[in-house]
Motif scaffolding. Structure first.
Motif, short mmCIF file in Angstrom:
data_model
loop_
_atom_site.label_atom_id
_atom_site.label_comp_id
_atom_site.label_asym_id
_atom_site.label_seq_id
_atom_site.Cartn_x
_atom_site.Cartn_y
_atom_site.Cartn_z
N THR A 41 0.83 -1.20 0.00
CA THR A 41 0.00 0.00 0.00
C THR A 41 0.86 1.25 0.00
N GLN A 42 2.03 1.18 0.58
CA GLN A 42 2.97 2.32 0.55
C GLN A 42 3.40 2.62 -0.89
N LEU A 43 3.69 1.59 -1.66
CA LEU A 43 4.11 1.78 -3.05
C LEU A 43 3.01 2.43 -3.88
N ALA A 44 1.76 2.12 -3.57
CA ALA A 44 0.65 2.69 -4.32
C ALA A 44 0.58 4.21 -4.15
N HIS A 45 1.12 4.74 -3.09
CA HIS A 45 1.09 6.19 -2.86
C HIS A 45 2.27 6.92 -3.49
N PHE A 46 3.24 6.18 -3.99
CA PHE A 46 4.37 6.79 -4.68
C PHE A 46 3.97 6.91 -6.15
N THR A 47 3.47 8.06 -6.52
CA THR A 47 2.88 8.26 -7.84
C THR A 47 3.94 8.36 -8.94
N VAL A 48 3.48 8.29 -10.17
CA VAL A 48 4.37 8.49 -11.31
C VAL A 48 5.05 9.86 -11.21
N ALA A 49 4.29 10.86 -10.80
CA ALA A 49 4.86 12.21 -10.66
C ALA A 49 6.00 12.22 -9.65
N TYR A 50 5.84 11.47 -8.55
CA TYR A 50 6.94 11.38 -7.57
C TYR A 50 8.14 10.66 -8.16
N TRP A 51 7.91 9.61 -8.94
CA TRP A 51 9.02 8.94 -9.60
C TRP A 51 9.73 9.90 -10.56
N CYS A 52 8.96 10.76 -11.20
CA CYS A 52 9.55 11.76 -12.11
C CYS A 52 10.44 12.73 -11.35
N VAL A 53 10.08 13.04 -10.12
CA VAL A 53 10.96 13.88 -9.29
C VAL A 53 12.31 13.19 -9.11
N LEU A 54 12.28 11.90 -8.82
CA LEU A 54 13.54 11.16 -8.67
C LEU A 54 14.35 11.20 -9.96
N ILE A 56 9.90 20.24 -8.18
CA ILE A 56 9.57 19.50 -6.96
C ILE A 56 8.42 20.18 -6.22
N GLY A 57 8.52 21.49 -6.07
CA GLY A 57 7.47 22.24 -5.38
C GLY A 57 6.14 22.12 -6.10
N ALA A 58 6.15 22.23 -7.42
CA ALA A 58 4.91 22.15 -8.18
C ALA A 58 4.25 20.78 -8.01
N VAL A 59 5.05 19.72 -8.06
CA VAL A 59 4.50 18.37 -7.90
C VAL A 59 3.91 18.20 -6.50
N ILE A 60 4.62 18.65 -5.49
CA ILE A 60 4.12 18.50 -4.12
C ILE A 60 2.84 19.33 -3.92
N ILE A 61 2.84 20.56 -4.39
CA ILE A 61 1.66 21.41 -4.25
C ILE A 61 0.47 20.81 -4.99
N ALA A 62 0.70 20.31 -6.20
CA ALA A 62 -0.40 19.69 -6.96
C ALA A 62 -0.97 18.50 -6.20
N HIS A 63 -0.11 17.68 -5.61
CA HIS A 63 -0.60 16.56 -4.81
C HIS A 63 -1.39 17.06 -3.61
N GLN A 64 -0.87 18.05 -2.92
CA GLN A 64 -1.55 18.57 -1.73
C GLN A 64 -2.90 19.17 -2.06
N LEU A 65 -3.03 19.76 -3.23
CA LEU A 65 -4.29 20.39 -3.63
C LEU A 65 -5.27 19.37 -4.21
N GLY A 66 -4.84 18.12 -4.30
CA GLY A 66 -5.74 17.08 -4.79
C GLY A 66 -5.92 17.08 -6.29
N ALA A 67 -4.86 17.45 -7.03
CA ALA A 67 -4.94 17.44 -8.50
C ALA A 67 -5.26 16.04 -9.00
N ALA A 68 -5.95 15.98 -10.11
CA ALA A 68 -6.24 14.69 -10.74
C ALA A 68 -4.92 14.00 -11.06
N GLN A 69 -4.81 12.75 -10.68
CA GLN A 69 -3.52 12.06 -10.76
C GLN A 69 -3.02 11.84 -12.18
#
Length: 134
Positions: A3-16, A72-85
């Motif tokens: 379940t932890q892996l399910a929360h690591f989105t493609v956008a987060y992988w793109c940050v890496l 990085i900031g844009a991805v985190i903010i988008a996640h926090q604001l509940g952007a469509a995944q």
């Protein structure tokens, strides 16, 4: 753990991946001309003496680091604001591909194309930032 892996989105992988891009630029700049025994005592000094594609690869490295905070900031903010995944993931993938193209244009000494591609990356970041805006 699954379940932890399910929360690591493609956008987060793109940050890496985006974080790894400048390291790739540094490796490219040093490829074939850098000696760990001789030059690793002061690698930044060695890089300042480079010209041509090596100097441009080093400049692409610096610009890649400079662009990271906004992405990085844009991805985190988008996640926090509940952007469509799905749109978020697609824009993050687009950003990484644009940055790869940017590096190719920089090393290949195509400044006009490079600047246009930089602008596209900036606009994608703006899009990511406002994706969750309501």
């Amino acid at each position: 753990m699954s379940t932890q892996l399910a929360h690591f989105t493609v956008a987060y992988w793109c940050v890496l991946v985006a974080v790894l891009l400048p390291i790739g630029c540094a490796m490219l700049a040093k490829r074939g001309g850098f000696s760990m025994k001789r030059d690793n005592h002061d690698p930044r000094q060695w890089l300042t003496k480079q010209t041509g594609w090596r100097a441009r690869a080093n400049a692409a490295q610096a610009n890649s680091y400079e662009s990271l905070p906004f992405f990085i900031g844009a991805v985190i903010i988008a996640h926090q604001l509940g952007a469509a995944q799905t749109p978020l993931d697609m824009l993050a993938l687009a950003y990484v591909l644009i940055r790869l193209l940017y590096i190719v244009m920089y090393v290949g000494d195509l400044p006009t194309a490079r600047s246009m591609i930089w602008g596209a990356g900036f606009l994608v970041n703006v899009g990511i930032l406002f994706l969750g805006y309501r």
